[in-house]
Structures are given as structure tokens and as C-alpha cells.
Design a protein around this motif. Structure first.
Motif, mmCIF file in Angstrom:
data_model
loop_
_atom_site.group_PDB
_atom_site.id
_atom_site.type_symbol
_atom_site.label_atom_id
_atom_site.label_comp_id
_atom_site.label_asym_id
_atom_site.label_seq_id
_atom_site.Cartn_x
_atom_site.Cartn_y
_atom_site.Cartn_z
ATOM 1 N N ALA A 1 -8.770 14.354 5.131
ATOM 2 C CA ALA A 1 -9.092 15.415 4.183
ATOM 3 C C ALA A 1 -8.199 16.632 4.382
ATOM 4 N N ALA A 2 -7.809 16.871 5.621
ATOM 5 C CA ALA A 2 -6.951 18.023 5.904
ATOM 6 C C ALA A 2 -5.505 17.795 5.490
ATOM 7 N N ASN A 3 -5.118 16.534 5.316
ATOM 8 C CA ASN A 3 -3.728 16.207 4.934
ATOM 9 C C ASN A 3 -3.750 15.210 3.775
ATOM 10 N N ARG A 4 -4.295 15.644 2.628
ATOM 11 C CA ARG A 4 -4.528 14.729 1.519
ATOM 12 C C ARG A 4 -3.235 14.119 0.981
ATOM 13 N N LEU A 5 -2.247 14.951 0.715
ATOM 14 C CA LEU A 5 -1.008 14.448 0.122
ATOM 15 C C LEU A 5 -0.331 13.447 1.051
ATOM 16 N N ARG A 6 -0.280 13.766 2.324
ATOM 17 C CA ARG A 6 0.322 12.850 3.293
ATOM 18 C C ARG A 6 -0.449 11.546 3.353
ATOM 19 N N ALA A 7 -1.771 11.610 3.289
ATOM 20 C CA ALA A 7 -2.594 10.407 3.337
ATOM 21 C C ALA A 7 -2.355 9.547 2.101
ATOM 22 N N VAL A 8 -2.257 10.196 0.922
ATOM 23 C CA VAL A 8 -2.036 9.441 -0.322
ATOM 24 C C VAL A 8 -0.694 8.715 -0.271
ATOM 25 N N LEU A 9 0.351 9.409 0.140
ATOM 26 C CA LEU A 9 1.676 8.789 0.210
ATOM 27 C C LEU A 9 1.692 7.646 1.223
ATOM 28 N N THR A 10 0.921 7.783 2.290
ATOM 29 C CA THR A 10 0.846 6.720 3.291
ATOM 30 C C THR A 10 0.132 5.492 2.736
ATOM 31 N N VAL A 11 -0.939 5.734 1.990
ATOM 32 C CA VAL A 11 -1.734 4.639 1.433
ATOM 33 C C VAL A 11 -0.955 3.853 0.386
ATOM 34 N N VAL A 12 -0.075 4.536 -0.378
ATOM 35 C CA VAL A 12 0.640 3.888 -1.476
ATOM 36 C C VAL A 12 1.464 2.695 -0.990
ATOM 37 N N GLY A 13 2.121 2.836 0.154
ATOM 38 C CA GLY A 13 2.944 1.735 0.671
ATOM 39 C C GLY A 13 2.140 0.470 0.898
ATOM 40 N N VAL A 14 0.973 0.601 1.527
ATOM 41 C CA VAL A 14 0.114 -0.560 1.762
ATOM 42 C C VAL A 14 -0.450 -1.070 0.441
ATOM 43 N N MET A 15 -0.807 -0.164 -0.454
ATOM 44 C CA MET A 15 -1.388 -0.553 -1.738
ATOM 45 C C MET A 15 -0.422 -1.428 -2.531
ATOM 46 N N VAL A 16 0.842 -1.031 -2.605
ATOM 47 C CA VAL A 16 1.827 -1.810 -3.357
ATOM 48 C C VAL A 16 2.003 -3.196 -2.753
ATOM 49 N N GLY A 17 2.054 -3.262 -1.430
ATOM 50 C CA GLY A 17 2.220 -4.561 -0.777
ATOM 51 C C GLY A 17 1.048 -5.489 -1.012
ATOM 52 N N VAL A 18 -0.175 -4.983 -0.823
ATOM 53 C CA VAL A 18 -1.371 -5.809 -1.033
ATOM 54 C C VAL A 18 -1.479 -6.232 -2.497
ATOM 55 N N PHE A 19 -1.196 -5.297 -3.409
ATOM 56 C CA PHE A 19 -1.219 -5.621 -4.840
ATOM 57 C C PHE A 19 -0.248 -6.751 -5.167
#
Length: 403
Positions: free
Chosen positions: A14-32
Motif C-alpha cells: 500500500a505504501a508503494n502502489r505504483l511499484r507494486a503494480v509495475l511488479t505485478v504486471v510482469g507476472v500477470m503477462v506471463g501467466v496470461f
């Protein structure tokens, strides 16, 4: 302790939302990517299996080889060859002769392009083609060279909409014909519509449409031979080849001018090809997951550096090294699980769009969802291990001195 680690992980995200979102995107694209590729591969496999099932499990295909010497008319497969095979080869249930070409059908101001097939009356039983409306061809249709046609459900829909097609006259390659039947829909939606065809009696195909060399010849593009269950198709193919070589007096020093295959061979070959393509595409898509894992490792290392003083304070008040390690492993696994969840949801949405747009029978199975979550958690644990270990090995006094 897990609840405490989960709370700390959520606070950090929650304290680093933008960084967390950008981190999640990489895994999301791969799993998708991996989930969607697996689903598409299985859908293609089901489509091919359904098409082959329509031909029966024990069908042999006999076809002329175009690259064999064409100096003798004996290299041409004919309807007589189909009759010979039915008579002289043991255990044959039925045969069907087939001519193929391209047809353009017109009704009123509407036109449609479709696969055109000249078939005999045995074709309908051999390929298990059901008639939704009207009738199929009879032996008299073939012998009398009638102008009746049977159209696939897709052709009927494009030309007639929801109206009855039986009895209507359509122009087929400029020739007036009458629709005597509409075939029931076969298979599911696919990139090439299996219901986009027009069938005419094979004798009519020769005389009125010039297929197979015209009315004066009996050449065919393919002969289908069906055997009962339990017959060894390899032996059956060898017997067919022997009979035809003998009947057509083909010299033993040249290859037979025809080839054979079977539904079992086609199913095995198709399955192998689909499996290889799916494996290659999955491997390529997995690169996204690998890159996402590296990104999480880097972000977690940055997080450890930023929170060194916090780690020192926790150790000073009694936190053990495994507690610190668990804190950062939980945060890493949580980020990957979020990426996996969004990746699966995106894949499900994409499959729904594909089904709505094309009718292609693709869907995400529960096993795919479970696999995606397992992979996501494993990535989180593996990617977060080094940062978590680094955090756990920090010296409490040195950590407290860090600004």
C-alpha cells in the motif's frame, strides 16, 4: 505469525502502489500468456479430434500421389478402384469416393464461397453426416446425375437465414441446382468452418461441373475405406496397396502411385504437431514469467535496503531471523499471487471474447487456474528467497545504525 507477515506485506504494498503494480504486471503477462496458450492448444485438439471422430476410428484414406510418373492412366484412382477394394480386401465395411473443388453458390443477390465435394451415396454413412432438413443422396441420385445438392449449415445460414432451404434453387458455379438437404452442424467453431460445404452427386460433379476430368473419366481425389473396430489398420493399408498394385498392373520397380493414411495416424500426427507448437509457444511465453520473477527479486532487494532500519528494530525487540525471512517471502509471494490472479482473469476474459466473436470452443479449465496459482506462488518464493535471506542475515546493530 503468518497473519502478522501478511499485514506487513499489505502495508508495504500500500505504501508503494505504483511499484507494486509495475511488479505485478510482469507476472500477470506471463501467466496470461501460458494459460491462454494451453487453453487454445487443448481447444484445437478437441476440434481436430471431433473432426476425426466423424470419420470413425477405423478409416483408411486412399489418394493419388501427384509426384509419381504420370505416363500411364493407371496412376489415376477411380471409382472402380473403390469397388475393387470393397470386393477384394477383407473386413471392409463400406467405401466412399470423393471429388473436391471450390464452389460459389448464389441465391437472389447473395453469394457464398464454399468447399464443393462430389460424393456418392455411401459418403453420408461413412462420415456420420446427419441431415437436419430434407434428405441425403440416394443411389439413384448418383446413377441419374440429378442436380440436387446438400449444403452445410453455415452455407444455409448465409444464403437463407432462418428460412427453409429445401426446395430452393441456387446457382452453383453458374449451374442451376436444387437444395435437397441441409446437413446438421458438425464440430464447433474453428478458424476454418467445418460446416462451410456443398455436396453434389459425384456423377453430377463430373458431367455438369467438369470435376475429376469430366464425364468421360472416373478419377477421384480420394477413396475412404471404413473397417470395423479391432482391425489392424496397418495391415489393412498394406492389403489395399497390394490389391491395387496387382489390379492396376503397376511395375514392381516403381513406387505405388497412391498413398494411404488412417484416422489413427492423422490423430497421432496432429496431436504431436499441436503438442510441439504448444510447448514452443509456452516456452516463449514463460520468458515473461522469468522476467517478472527477476523484476520481483530486484524490487524486493530494493525493499530490503529501504527497510533496513525497520528490520533492525524488529530484531532488537525479539524477532527471529526466520520471522524476518518469512516477512519478505510473504510479500514476494503475495505480489506474484496477485499477478497470477489478474493473469487468469485476463485469460478468461480473452477466451470469452474469442468464443463470442468466432464460436471457437475454447475455455479455461479449473486445472489451469490451479496450475497458474501454484506457479505464481512458486515464483514468489523463488524470486523472494535471496532478498529474504539477505534481510534475515542482517546484523541488528548495523541495521539500527542505517539511516
Amino acid at each position: 505469525m503468518f497473519a502478522e507477515n501478511l499485514r506487513l506485506a499489505l502495508d508495504s504494498i500500500a505504501a508503494n502502489r505504483l511499484r507494486a503494480v509495475l511488479t505485478v504486471v510482469g507476472v500477470m503477462v506471463g501467466v496470461f500468456s501460458v494459460t491462454l496458450i494451453i487453453a487454445l492448444g487443448q481447444a484445437v485438439g478437441r476440434q481436430v479430434s471431433g473432426s476425426l471422430d466423424a470419420l470413425g476410428s477405423n478409416t483408411v484414406f486412399l489418394y493419388p500421389e501427384a509426384d509419381v510418373a504420370m505416363s500411364s492412366p493407371s496412376v489415376v484412382l477411380t471409382e472402380r478402384d473403390a469397388a475393387t477394394v470393397a470386393l477384394r480386401v477383407q473386413d471392409v465395411l463400406r467405401t466412399a469416393s470423393l471429388l473436391t473443388g471450390q464452389g460459389r453458390a448464389g441465391y437472389g443477390t447473395l453469394t457464398v464461397d464454399a468447399v464443393m465435394r462430389g460424393v456418392d451415396d455411401g459418403y453420408f454413412d461413412l462420415v456420420r453426416l446427419s441431415i437436419l432438413e430434407g434428405r441425403s443422396f440416394s443411389a439413384s441420385d448418383v446413377s441419374l446425375r440429378t442436380n440436387g445438392v446438400v449444403i452445410g449449415s453455415s452455407v444455409a445460414e448465409q444464403l437463407f437465414g432462418g428460412q427453409s432451404a429445401v426446395g430452393s434453387r441456387i446457382r452453383l458455379n453458374g449451374v442451376s441446382t436444387t437444395v435437397v438437404g441441409v446437413a446438421a452442424m458438425t464440430g464447433g467453431g474453428s478458424l476454418s468452418d467445418p460446416n462451410d460445404f456443398i455436396l453434389v452427386p459425384i456423377s453430377t460433379a463430373r458431367q455438369r461441373f467438369g470435376m475429376g476430368g469430366g464425364a468421360g473419366r472416373q478419377a477421384v481425389n480420394m477413396i475412404l475405406v471404413e473397417f470395423p473396430p479391432g482391425v489392424d489398420l496397418s495391415d489393412a493399408q498394406a492389403e489395399i496397396a497390394r490389391v491395387l498394385v496387382e489390379t492396376k498392373r503397376i511395375r514392381p520397380d516403381i513406387p505405388p502411385p497412391f498413398g494411404t493414411s488412417s484416422t489413427a495416424e492423422l490423430a497421432q500426427t496432429t496431436s504431436s504437431v499441436i503438442g510441439v507448437v504448444q510447448a514452443v509457444l509456452s516456452a516463449i511465453a514463460s520468458i515473461s514469467i522469468f522476467v517478472g520473477g527477476i523484476g520481483i527479486t530486484n524490487i524486493m532487494l530494493v525493499t530490503v535496503s529501504e527497510r533496513t532500519r525497520e528490520i533492525g528494530i524488529r530484531m532488537a525487540v525479539g524477532a527471529r531471523r526466520q520471522d524476518i525471512r518469512g516477512q519478505f517471502l510473504t510479500e514476494s509471494a503475495l505480489l506474484c499471487t496477485c499477478g497470477g490472479t489478474f493473469g487468469v482473469l485476463l485469460a478468461v476474459g480473452t477466451t470469452l471474447l474469442i468464443r463470442a466473436a468466432s464460436g471457437f470452443d475454447v475455455f479455461i479449465e479449473l486445472s489451469h487456474v490451479a496450475l497458474a496459482f501454484v506457479i505464481s506462488i512458486l515464483i514468489g518464493v523463488v524470486a523472494g528467497f535471496v532478498p529474504a535471506r539477505k534481510a534475515a542475515l542482517l546484523d541488528p546493530i548495523e541495521a539500527l545504525r542505517r539511516e
